[in-house]
Design a protein around this motif. Structure first.
Motif, PDB file in Angstrom:
ATOM      1  N   PRO A 139      38.624  37.466  43.749  1.00 32.97           N
ATOM      2  CA  PRO A 139      39.556  37.317  44.879  1.00 32.97           C
ATOM      3  C   PRO A 139      38.873  37.064  46.213  1.00 32.97           C
ATOM      4  O   PRO A 139      39.535  36.720  47.187  1.00 32.97           O
ATOM      5  N   ILE A 140      37.562  37.217  46.273  1.00 32.40           N
ATOM      6  CA  ILE A 140      36.839  37.018  47.523  1.00 32.40           C
ATOM      7  C   ILE A 140      36.234  35.615  47.599  1.00 32.40           C
ATOM      8  O   ILE A 140      36.500  34.857  48.530  1.00 32.40           O
ATOM      9  N   CYS A 141      35.438  35.247  46.594  1.00 26.30           N
ATOM     10  CA  CYS A 141      34.750  33.952  46.640  1.00 26.30           C
ATOM     11  C   CYS A 141      35.435  32.886  45.805  1.00 26.30           C
ATOM     12  O   CYS A 141      35.042  31.714  45.851  1.00 26.30           O
ATOM     13  N   ALA A 142      36.442  33.286  45.002  1.00 21.94           N
ATOM     14  CA  ALA A 142      37.226  32.364  44.162  1.00 21.94           C
ATOM     15  C   ALA A 142      36.415  31.763  43.023  1.00 21.94           C
ATOM     16  O   ALA A 142      36.876  30.841  42.355  1.00 21.94           O
ATOM     17  N   PRO A 153      39.272  51.007  40.923  1.00 23.96           N
ATOM     18  CA  PRO A 153      40.141  52.007  40.280  1.00 23.96           C
ATOM     19  C   PRO A 153      41.501  51.444  39.880  1.00 23.96           C
ATOM     20  O   PRO A 153      42.111  51.908  38.919  1.00 23.96           O
ATOM     21  N   CYS A 154      41.982  50.443  40.604  1.00 25.82           N
ATOM     22  CA  CYS A 154      43.279  49.843  40.273  1.00 25.82           C
ATOM     23  C   CYS A 154      43.195  48.951  39.049  1.00 25.82           C
ATOM     24  O   CYS A 154      44.230  48.545  38.503  1.00 25.82           O
ATOM     25  N   GLY A 155      41.972  48.613  38.603  1.00 24.25           N
ATOM     26  CA  GLY A 155      41.788  47.785  37.424  1.00 24.25           C
ATOM     27  C   GLY A 155      41.349  46.370  37.718  1.00 24.25           C
ATOM     28  O   GLY A 155      40.918  45.658  36.810  1.00 24.25           O
ATOM     29  N   HIS A 156      41.441  45.935  38.962  1.00 23.21           N
ATOM     30  CA  HIS A 156      41.023  44.580  39.307  1.00 23.21           C
ATOM     31  C   HIS A 156      39.506  44.513  39.431  1.00 23.21           C
ATOM     32  O   HIS A 156      38.835  45.538  39.593  1.00 23.21           O
ATOM     33  N   THR A 157      38.983  43.305  39.351  1.00 18.05           N
ATOM     34  CA  THR A 157      37.538  43.104  39.305  1.00 18.05           C
ATOM     35  C   THR A 157      37.132  42.034  40.300  1.00 18.05           C
ATOM     36  O   THR A 157      37.874  41.076  40.542  1.00 18.05           O
TER      37      THR A 157
END
Length: 381
Positions: free
Chosen positions: A251-254, A268-272
């Motif tokens: 989600p940062i560098c695409a 912790p939310c499960g996203h990477t």
């Protein structure tokens, strides 16, 4: 991170802007005695490899390459001087890219070459030809060089379906000769990956269908079938499943996550996201860029916000104003006393300041808000 899941990164080393098929200073001599002919595109001379063992169709010409493509390439900053490879791998061969038909040490060298004639990233699964940098022989891909291995008086061993880490059995030849026959101590016939690095271990995950840094499934990693990713088995690491979490982009560098060579950070939310992207993003935000949940333990920070809110009383003109807020952490909607800066979730089990204001309202005198607060008091801060 010890408090959240950590996913294994796929092999390849970090991104590099260097073009790794360019010749570098190396004690092993350049390709002497190879056939050459004038180039047609840029005036440079093009060369044939010393031998071409690839079976070609009728009328198919033997390929030619520039001197840079055939040059011996050494791994910079390697523990042993003269180690063949590139900034990403230590290996004794180059691969021929199916897309542009040029020679590169690895897929990352291809993808970082701004002068390449193709726009697609190299598909390593479709690589079929390699060039041994010891004898300059173009041949089908394999763990061993067919010529160097034959010079030892040994028949080339059949390739396994996945990975091999065997070594050439000892004989009357020197250890250096035997090393030349093995282009990579680790070899994966699926990913077309060779590596002689001494500072890392590699395994192939048949579920991810990529090679990753680690000792192997069931040793220090396990494969989560729902997330379709490898997760550390280290003590203290927790994992929250999100279906096909690595199929998307950071989600940062695409950049893609599934075939990323950089370390990954599981939230912790499960996203990477990439670990380095997380570090840079964390410097100015503490919420997940996808779901907006808090990424770390923020209790100390929220405690300081409690003190700041206590020292910033609501002006009398806003005493009858309420805010309807949504808590990004617990998902509850509440009505709290309006504040210019801070809106805390009133849920005792939450208490997060990671909230957003949905709307504001002014209560008539004596009327109570939906949460039971009158116009003379408010919950939260």
């Amino acid at each position: 991170s010890s408090s959240s899941s950590s996913s294994s990164s796929s092999m390849g080393g970090g991104p590099s802007s260097s073009i790794c098929h360019a010749p570098q200073t190396c004690p092993l001599g350049p390709n002497e005695g190879v056939g050459s002919q004038p180039g047609e595109d840029d005036g440079n001379r093009v060369h044939r490899p010393r031998a071409d063992l690839v079976l070609r169709g009728p009328g198919e010409a033997h390929p030619t390459f520039t001197a840079e493509e055939l040059a011996v390439s050494c791994k910079p900053n390697a523990p042993t001087s003269g180690t063949l490879g590139c900034p990403h791998y230590a290996r004794g061969c180059k691969i021929r890219a199916p897309c542009c038909r040029k020679m590169y040490v690895c897929r990352l060298c291809h993808d970082s070459d701004v002068d390449r004639t193709c726009s697609a990233k190299l598909d390593t699964y479709s690589v079929t030809e390699m060039l041994c940098m010891h004898c300059q022989t173009l041949q089908p891909v394999g763990k061993h060089c067919q010529v160097c291995y034959s010079d030892l008086g040994l028949a080339a061993q059949p390739q396994s379906q996945h990975t091999t880490q065997d070594t050439v059995r000892p004989n009357r030849h020197t250890a250096n000769d035997r090393t030349h026959a093995v282009l990579g101590k680790y070899y994966c016939n699926v990913c077309k990956l060779w590596d002689n690095s001494l500072d890392r271990e590699i395994y192939h995950c048949p579920y991810c269908n990529v090679c990753r840094v680690g000792k192997g499934l069931g040793v220090d990693y396990r494969h989560c079938m729902r997330c379709n990713c490898c997760v550390e088995m280290r003590e203290g690491v927790t994992h929250r499943c999100i279906s096909q979490v690595l199929e998307g982009n950071c989600p940062i560098c695409a950049d893609t996550l599934r075939f990323s060579t950089a370390d990954l950070k599981g939230l912790p939310c499960g996203h990477t996201m990439h670990l380095e992207c997380y570090r840079q993003y964390r410097a100015y935000s503490y919420t997940c860029p996808i779901c907006l949940k808090t990424m770390d333990d923020m209790r100390d920070y929220f405690s300081r916000l409690d003190q700041a809110a206590a020292h910033s009383p609501v002006p009398n003109m806003f005493r009858n104003t309420r805010s309807r807020i949504y808590c990004n952490d617990c998902g509850d909607t509440s009505v709290v006393q309006y504040h210019m800066l801070y809106h805390k979730c009133p849920k005792s089990a939450c208490g997060s300041y990671n909230t957003r204001v949905l709307d504001t309202m002014v209560l008539p005198p004596g009327e109570e808000a939906e949460d039971g607060t009158s116009n003379g008091s408010g919950s939260g801060g």
